[in-house]
Motif scaffolding. Structure first.
Motif, short mmCIF file in Angstrom:
data_model
loop_
_atom_site.label_atom_id
_atom_site.label_comp_id
_atom_site.label_asym_id
_atom_site.label_seq_id
_atom_site.Cartn_x
_atom_site.Cartn_y
_atom_site.Cartn_z
N THR A 142 0.81 -1.20 0.02
CA THR A 142 -0.29 0.05 -0.01
C THR A 142 0.74 1.40 0.02
N ARG A 143 2.03 0.83 -0.01
CA ARG A 143 3.24 2.40 0.22
C ARG A 143 2.56 2.98 1.58
N ALA A 144 2.38 2.50 2.65
CA ALA A 144 1.79 2.95 3.86
C ALA A 144 2.87 4.25 4.39
N SER A 145 2.18 4.92 5.35
CA SER A 145 3.15 5.70 6.01
C SER A 145 2.61 5.93 7.53
N GLY A 146 2.25 7.15 7.75
CA GLY A 146 1.64 7.44 9.03
C GLY A 146 2.34 8.49 9.90
N CYS B 189 -3.46 14.61 0.07
CA CYS B 189 -2.07 14.93 0.33
C CYS B 189 -1.81 16.11 -0.71
N ASN C 140 -0.42 15.74 4.39
CA ASN C 140 -1.58 14.71 4.14
C ASN C 140 -2.58 14.99 5.25
N PHE D 280 -4.91 12.00 -4.66
CA PHE D 280 -5.85 11.45 -4.29
C PHE D 280 -5.83 10.53 -2.85
N SER D 281 -4.50 10.01 -2.81
CA SER D 281 -4.30 9.15 -1.66
C SER D 281 -2.80 9.38 -1.11
N GLY D 282 -2.71 9.88 0.09
CA GLY D 282 -1.41 10.05 0.73
C GLY D 282 -1.02 8.90 1.26
N GLU D 283 -1.78 7.90 1.61
CA GLU D 283 -1.26 6.77 2.31
C GLU D 283 -2.32 5.56 2.38
N HIS D 284 -3.39 5.43 2.09
CA HIS D 284 -4.25 4.62 2.15
C HIS D 284 -4.36 3.58 0.69
N GLY D 285 -3.94 4.10 -0.15
CA GLY D 285 -3.90 3.59 -1.53
C GLY D 285 -5.25 3.58 -2.35
N VAL D 286 -5.29 3.07 -3.61
CA VAL D 286 -6.20 3.34 -4.39
C VAL D 286 -7.56 2.51 -4.27
#
Lengths: 455, 455
Positions: free
Chosen positions: A142-146, A338, A372, A408-414
């Motif tokens: 997901t190319r996650a972050s936080g 973001c 984000n 349209f997504s900083g971290e949650h994914g598509v």
């Protein structure tokens, strides 16, 4: 039993479940999206299981959808075209920790809390912290972050190398355990964020960081939202390496108070954290405090005891659960945008202004150091009218974000329902993505109905 | 004139050169590799020229090889299969500097010194510093790095987004000007390091950093090579954010002394740089100094005046030219390896031991904070015997590096003659690379004979 299921069961025995309850459980995620039951669930306990399952799926042209902790917010792991749900939770061995190189090699099902628990005595930490106790394979996909990405980067910066099983069942290592390399296309970064559509991640090598000598957390309430956001912008512009800088609007503070009994002033608020040596933390925090005071912030309320800090960040992470205290029975429709930091104030203020027109509570929280933030609509499940209003608000939020040069997504994914925005953001880049997808998964069996296709 | 050249000249007029001297000039680079003259040189002054040239090449199936400053060490820009050399030096406009977001958007031909000159008055800097005054398009294509990567990252971490012209002549933006995004395959990172084989980069958006309040450089001579390398390893393990930490062996120090009159003690030496606030630089440098003293280092010799610092780093960057003073008339056969930091001491010592068997001078320098070092063989041009010995030494160095889990290029890239190592390092990953190449450049016109093909 179809010939496919017969072959799958013959190869993987009790690791295959056709049980309805198990299949139902694997048909949904944390999102509001419609569930879709897989034909079977495979509980892999090692890479060989993944190879076997993918190979059989490839022979029969059956979809494969990998799932880790199941904490996706965007339907990534819902098998929307059927096929198998490949559950990697059993692949949870920590394979190596290389203290001298500051890296660890883990199976895809290892979760971030499990890894940090394991690392604590060695003075090391894995820094990507999306809130949920997600698996590292899922976070990579997901190319996650936080909260800590502002200082330590997202999974994009944290994943050093991967082992993946390709659509044809081949095992590939995407890179070496080195700090840099100029040898060939960056396959590691291609699989990070590919949402399981190009192959299945079985092993993840990640960067670690030393646990800082001193960790200090502070809360700062502001007279205005503008003041809070401006403090963030000025902090970044001063290149102060804050470890966390999180924004909560008044609604979010109310929810956190009700849920976790924090007793915070109800006002736009920043949660901050500083890492470093004692002198260096003092220097950083003094500088940020001065910026905050200039922007209408109250004095910092410090949490120096580890248990107070834990309570604070737990409250931040549980904001999604705390919504129940604002509107019992509600479900949260979460968004994730973001923007360039220079557009952050404008973006957040516009989002708040628009939210105030909604007939339900709306709260805004954000990893504002990255530009984000998340606008959450607290709607009642089954209320189609509220759902439609939230949908329209989200649509305008996403479009406005893209118009500002944002994403349209900083971290949650598509995932599933945001696939429709892909071309609006990436234009002809989508054609390259489709070409790559077709090249690496010509049968289209890897998590179909998601990335690599048009929405 | 072939139909291809007729069409090219009709479309691009005086931007097309068929002049022999011009073509010869574009047939080689900084490497020892055999030259190959392009059929024509196109001097692009804007993206439209690139689109026109690529479109005509695509129609006729003619190779396109982009070139910026021409400072490749590995033959990247040699048109080994003929076709056109697409010279982007004229695309040298700085399009935007976004102070608030710490980024800049530049045309591909802008060089790093040009950009830093432009940024200086704004208090900002572009940090990737490979020594040569390379173009940003070329640096992106090679995934270049250099002395400051240990602190600020390589081009992989520094490139935020690109504009590229694809093999079919389409213009694609690979990403947005945001700090993070989870929307789709990471096209930016795919083109970074692709060496012009997937498309032509026309615009580069890069991360900037504030010029630090204080910059302090120090030189430290060591009794032994082990002591110098051990100091590097311990510095990294203490997570001290040194801005530069460069190793020069005795031979390299001799060369630097002769070339730049530095008057350094001839001993294994570290060049260090610290960035930050006054207090923070003092704290960092004190900590590293203590580690150095424990490892047999002499006391730090400080360069606080900007002109002394400039002289120091100029000497470091010019090490390749300084070889003339060690062996007049020689050419340097440069290698480029990178190992996990835990293997650095062993790798450097083994390289030095083996170098001592050579019948010509060999020097070792390195961006050791990244585990990256260069063994340079100072051989006489035309001496096939020396060339063969250097080749054999390099072959053993590369194989040993890969056996240690390292990579056969830390920063110079693959180019022509190292393509043979690609499968040894990446195994089945090469099949994925070839599939991606075939998908994005089905005619094989983008820099053929390089990455995306077998060696």
């Amino acid at each position: 039993m179809t010939p496919f299921l017969t072959e799958l069961t013959a190869a993987l025995g009790e690791k295959v479940s056709l049980n309805e309850a198990v299949r139902d459980h694997h048909g949904h995620d944390m999102s509001r999206l419609p569930a879709h039951r897989p034909d079977a669930v495979v509980f892999a306990t090692g890479e060989a299981d993944v190879v076997a399952a993918v190979t059989i799926c490839a022979t029969h042209g059956v979809p494969v959808v990998a799932v880790g902790a199941g904490s996706s917010m965007e339907g990534h792991t819902i098998p929307v075209k059927g096929g198998i749900s490949l559950d990697l939770k059993g692949m949870n061995r920590i394979l190596a920790v290389n203290d001298a190189d500051f890296d660890a090699v883990v199976e895809a099902g290892v979760t971030r809390k499990q890894l940090n628990e394991y690392l604590r005595d060695r003075g090391l930490m894995f820094t990507v912290d999306p809130g949920a106790d997600a698996s590292l394979g899922g976070m990579a996909s997901t190319r996650a972050s936080g909260t800590t990405a502002v200082r330590y980067g997202t999974m994009r910066e944290t994943v050093i190398a991967l082992r993946v099983v390709t659509a044809s069942g081949a095992v590939v290592e995407t890179g070496r355990r080195v700090k840099k390399s100029s040898t060939g296309y960056d396959l590691t970064k291609l699989f990070v964020g590919a949402e399981g559509t190009l192959g299945i991640i079985t092993e993840v090598t990640v960067k670690l960081h030393p646990i800082p000598e001193v960790t200090a957390s502070a809360i700062c309430a502001f007279a205005t939202m503008e003041g809070a956001v401006q403090t963030v912008v000025e902090t970044l512009q001063s290149a102060l390496p804050v470890a966390r800088i999180e924004f909560l609007d008044e609604v979010a503070v109310q929810a956190a108070n009700a849920h976790a009994g924090l007793g915070l002033t109800v006002a736009p608020t920043l949660f901050l954290e500083f890492h470093g040596s004692e002198r260096w933390v003092a220097e950083q925090s003094e500088a940020v405090r001065a910026l905050a005071l200039d922007n209408g912030g109250a004095d910092f309320a410090w949490s120096t005891r580890p248990e107070d800090r834990a309570r604070l960040w737990k409250a931040r992470h549980e904001t999604i659960y705390s919504n129940q205290s604002l509107r019992p029975g509600c479900k949260t429709y979460t968004t994730d945008v973001c923007v360039p930091v220079s557009r952050l104030a404008e973006a957040v203020l516009e989002a708040r202004r628009e939210a105030d027109t909604a007939p339900f509570p709306v709260k805004i929280i954000g990893h504002v150091g990255d530009g984000n933030f998340h606008v959450g609509y607290l709607i009642m499940p089954g209320d189609e009218g509220e759902y439609a209003i939230a949908d329209a608000l989200a649509e305008r939020l996403y479009q406005r974000t893209m118009d500002m040069g944002g994403t349209f997504s900083g971290e949650h994914g598509v995932g599933v329902s945001k696939l429709k925005y892909l071309r609006r953001e990436h234009g002809g880049g989508v054609d390259l993505m489709k070409a790559i997808k077709a090249a690496l998964d010509p049968q289209g069996i890897m998590n179909p109905g998601k990335l690599g296709q048009e929405g």
